[in-house]
Scaffold this active site. Structure first.
Site: not given
Ligand code: ADP
Ligand code: ADP
Ligand code: ZN
Length: 214
Positions: A13, A88, A127, A160, A171
């Site tokens: 996203k 969300r 990431r 992160r 998550r």
């Protein structure tokens, strides 16, 4: 255009959002980026969000809805906006509907990026994010030119804390329970566009633009 980018964590996203807003010249509104910035600055909002984010849970709806409400009222959103990572939950989607009604705005489309689980996990695990400008990289698929340094601003790139270990699984479970129901919600509204996310970044972008008639 007034757009929402939806999809599970790691779907791409943020990556697509940066490319889309450049093309469409509209503001990029990422609740995740807003929370991370607030945490870094140690503001009250950051302190509120911290515990939830670190454990892979959602920040409470009232807090999240509050910051999006303030943001959408700003004048730069008159030419359109791209929401990334909001809504969300169904409660957030209902609140957004009410808010847009008050502001006399309509959504044009909800882009839902679909990626299979093994790839989501691979994308999250690799990431890297810039501390300064929030640019996103991947150790394997899109590494910064110089290790540890952001190509865009020279800031430090980091992993992160929530992209590691059990938090990734948490998550994904939170997504299934609380966010996936939005697919049906926006389908009913006639706004949903599914995008095949298991493609190269550029191919995903082309599919999005084509689906929007651009
Ligand atoms: P990802 O890009 O992996 O989907 P984000 O950066 O969008 O993750 O979000 C990171 C974290 O910030 C979430 O796990 C959650 O704790 C919090 N967050 C972001 N957006 C929302 C939202 N709309 N509602 C509640 N919590 C949110
Ligand atoms: P989200 O905002 O949905 O959580 P990101 O845009 O941050 O997802 O992307 C997650 C990770 O996957 C990042 O490391 C990013 O560089 C990488 N990525 C994004 N899109 C692709 C793609 N199409 N192919 C391979 N890797 C991708
Ligand atoms: Zn940067």
């Amino acid at each position: 255009m007034n757009l929402i980018l939806m999809g599970p964590p790691g779907a791409g996203k943020g990556t697509q959002a940066v490319l889309l807003v450049k093309q469409l010249q509209i503001p990029h509104i990422s609740t995740g980026d807003m929370f991370r910035q607030a945490m870094q600055q140690g503001t009250e909002l950051g302190l509120k969000a911290k515990g939830y984010m670190e454990t892979g849970q959602l920040v409470p709806d009232e807090v999240t809805i509050g910051i999006v409400k303030e943001r959408l009222k700003q004048t730069d959103c008159q030419k359109g906006f791209l929401l990334d990572g909001f809504p969300r939950t169904v409660v957030q989607a209902e609140a957004l509907k009410g808010l847009l009604g008050e502001l006399n705005k309509n959504l044009d489309a909800v882009l839902n990026i679909e990626v299979d689980r093994p790839n989501l996990i691979r994308r999250m695990a690799g990431r890297l994010v810039c501390r300064q400008c929030a640019a996103t990289y991947h150790v394997e698929y899109n590494a910064p030119k110089q290790e540890g340094v952001c190509d865009v601003c020279g800031g430090e790139v980091y992993q992160r804390a929530d992209d590691t270990g059990a938090t990734v699984e948490k998550r994904l479970a939170v997504y299934d329970a609380q966010t996936a129901p939005l697919i049906g919600f926006y389908q009913k509204e006639g706004l949903l566009i599914n995008i095949l996310g298991n493609q190269k970044v550029e191919a995903v972008l082309q599919d999005i633009l084509q689906s929007l008639g651009i």
